[in-house]
Design an enzyme around this catalytic site. Structure first.
Site, PDB file in Angstrom:
ATOM      1  N   ASP A   1       0.826  -1.218   0.000  1.00 51.38           N
ATOM      2  CA  ASP A   1       0.000   0.000   0.000  1.00 51.38           C
ATOM      3  C   ASP A   1       0.856   1.262   0.000  1.00 51.38           C
ATOM      4  OD1 ASP A   1      -2.367  -1.310   0.025  1.00 51.38           O
ATOM      5  OD2 ASP A   1      -2.711  -1.122   2.180  1.00 51.38           O
TER       6      ASP A   1
ATOM      7  N   LYS B   1      -3.405   3.851  -3.253  1.00 54.52           N
ATOM      8  CA  LYS B   1      -3.852   5.065  -3.916  1.00 54.52           C
ATOM      9  C   LYS B   1      -2.613   5.897  -4.230  1.00 54.52           C
ATOM     10  CE  LYS B   1      -7.554   6.701  -1.822  1.00 54.52           C
ATOM     11  NZ  LYS B   1      -8.276   7.494  -0.818  1.00 54.52           N
TER      12      LYS B   1
ATOM     13  N   MET C   1      -7.212   9.286   9.777  1.00 55.44           N
ATOM     14  CA  MET C   1      -7.950   9.724   8.580  1.00 55.44           C
ATOM     15  C   MET C   1      -8.849  10.927   8.879  1.00 55.44           C
ATOM     16  SD  MET C   1      -8.785   6.001   6.887  1.00 55.44           S
ATOM     17  CE  MET C   1      -8.994   5.063   8.389  1.00 55.44           C
TER      18      MET C   1
HETATM   19  N1  SAH Z   1      -3.291   0.487   9.494  1.00 57.13           N
HETATM   20  C1  SAH Z   1      -2.741   1.814   9.677  1.00 57.13           C
HETATM   21  C2  SAH Z   1      -3.788   2.894   9.517  1.00 57.13           C
HETATM   22  C3  SAH Z   1      -4.356   2.986   8.115  1.00 57.13           C
HETATM   23  S1  SAH Z   1      -5.526   4.272   7.965  1.00 57.13           S
HETATM   24  C4  SAH Z   1      -2.073   1.903  11.047  1.00 57.13           C
HETATM   25  O1  SAH Z   1      -2.205   0.978  11.850  1.00 57.13           O
HETATM   26  O2  SAH Z   1      -1.384   2.889  11.314  1.00 57.13           O
HETATM   27  C5  SAH Z   1      -4.557   5.596   7.331  1.00 57.13           C
HETATM   28  C6  SAH Z   1      -4.368   6.674   8.375  1.00 57.13           C
HETATM   29  O3  SAH Z   1      -3.353   6.286   9.289  1.00 57.13           O
HETATM   30  C7  SAH Z   1      -3.895   7.998   7.830  1.00 57.13           C
HETATM   31  O4  SAH Z   1      -4.966   8.776   7.327  1.00 57.13           O
HETATM   32  C8  SAH Z   1      -3.303   8.632   9.070  1.00 57.13           C
HETATM   33  O5  SAH Z   1      -4.321   9.124   9.917  1.00 57.13           O
HETATM   34  C9  SAH Z   1      -2.690   7.432   9.758  1.00 57.13           C
HETATM   35  N2  SAH Z   1      -1.240   7.275   9.483  1.00 57.13           N
HETATM   36  C10 SAH Z   1      -0.639   6.173   9.005  1.00 57.13           C
HETATM   37  N3  SAH Z   1       0.712   6.349   8.944  1.00 57.13           N
HETATM   38  C11 SAH Z   1       0.948   7.598   9.399  1.00 57.13           C
HETATM   39  C12 SAH Z   1       2.120   8.380   9.590  1.00 57.13           C
HETATM   40  N4  SAH Z   1       3.341   7.907   9.307  1.00 57.13           N
HETATM   41  N5  SAH Z   1       1.980   9.636  10.079  1.00 57.13           N
HETATM   42  C13 SAH Z   1       0.771  10.138  10.393  1.00 57.13           C
HETATM   43  N6  SAH Z   1      -0.377   9.452  10.218  1.00 57.13           N
HETATM   44  C14 SAH Z   1      -0.292   8.196   9.750  1.00 57.13           C
END
Ligand code: SAH
Length: 263
Positions: A39, A61, A176
């Site tokens: 992803d 995306k 998100m």
């Molecule tokens: N499975 C992922 C979350 C996926 S949803 C997890 O456990 O982290 C995607 C959201 O995750 C983004 O919109 C943001 O809110 C957050 N996110 C993921 N990686 C990030 C990062 N390095 N910095 C800030 N937000 C992050």
């Protein structure tokens, strides 16, 4: 280490960005996979742990172009596994935290494809640790609530009881939520959270480009816009944000060290 058998899918979390945060099992999967489906949020450098010849298939995306639909990703995983490949499905953070991992795993189950889940460090915990924000602190909160700001329609999650969250959740960690910061702040304020409550907006956590804006519930929309913050972003509402001045170890590193940390 578990044996990565041909015909299996390993559904793995790549952590929040810094490649050093992957687990030993994920490293093992990267080294042994025949094909990797990944992803957009998989950290730069994570895939470098795989041999150069390993097939890499991007299914996220990119540049505003929608990702392949979930059934199409499921179909590709199933097809690859049935062809006898060792399939690594790599997602940002943890696959079961707002990552559709459960949908993919149940699709595999229904197709009779064996799978293993490799948890990852979720951004809402590990990413915040790099921003000097502990998700719990004995002096401040006895609970933490992880929220996805929007539902399947892309709008603010209406199934959530925002007044109850405002009353009962001392610390909210919102995934998100960047685009929806306005309506989120509005709902929390309307339900009685104080306008001067601390809010942190953490961008690109654990990468060399990590930035954190500390603001308040009343000012967060205007200040976030003015600061030119870029996604992905986590939003934290609650008193634990006050711990940051003492705990902000990562952004306090000099740039070369910060870069080295995530190289
Ligand atoms: N499975 C992922 C979350 C996926 S949803 C997890 O456990 O982290 C995607 C959201 O995750 C983004 O919109 C943001 O809110 C957050 N996110 C993921 N990686 C990030 C990062 N390095 N910095 C800030 N937000 C992050």
């Amino acid at each position: 280490m578990p044996v990565f058998q041909p015909g299996w899918v390993w559904l793995a979390g790549a952590g929040p960005g810094d490649p050093g945060l992957i687990t030993l099992q994920v490293l093992h999967g990267l080294q042994r996979a025949d094909v990797i489906f990944y992803d957009a949020l998989v950290g730069e450098g994570v895939l470098d742990f795989a041999p150069a010849a390993t097939r890499r298939i991007f299914v996220g995306k990119r540049g505003g172009v929608a990702s392949p639909r979930q059934p199409e990703i499921n179909r590709q995983l199933i097809e690859a596994a049935r062809s006898g490949a060792r399939v690594l499905r790599l997602k940002g953070g943890d696959p079961f935290v707002f990552g559709r991992g459960a949908e993919e795993a149940s699709g595999l189950f229904e197709a009779g494809v064996p799978f293993r889940v490799l948890p990852g460090v979720t951004s809402g915990i590990g990413g915040l640790a790099y921003a000097g924000i502990p998700v719990t602190h004995r002096d401040h909160n006895h609970a933490v609530t992880f929220i996805t700001a929007h539902d399947q329609s892309g709008d603010i999650a209406r199934a959530l009881d925002w007044p109850a969250l405002a009353r009962g959740a001392p610390v909210l960690v919102i995934y998100m939520g960047f685009r929806l910061l306005g309506p989120i702040a509005e709902r929390l304020l309307a339900a009685g959270r104080p306008a001067d409550e601390p809010v942190a907006v953490v961008s690109k956590a654990t990468t060399a480009e990590q930035r954190t804006l500390v603001t308040t519930l009343g000012a967060c929309v205007a200040e976030t816009e003015a600061a030119g913050i870029e996604s992905p972003v986590l939003i934290v509402v609650g008193p634990v944000v006050r711990a940051r001045p003492l705990l902000n170890w990562f952004e306090a590193l000099t740039p070369p060290q910060a870069a080295l940390k995530s190289a």
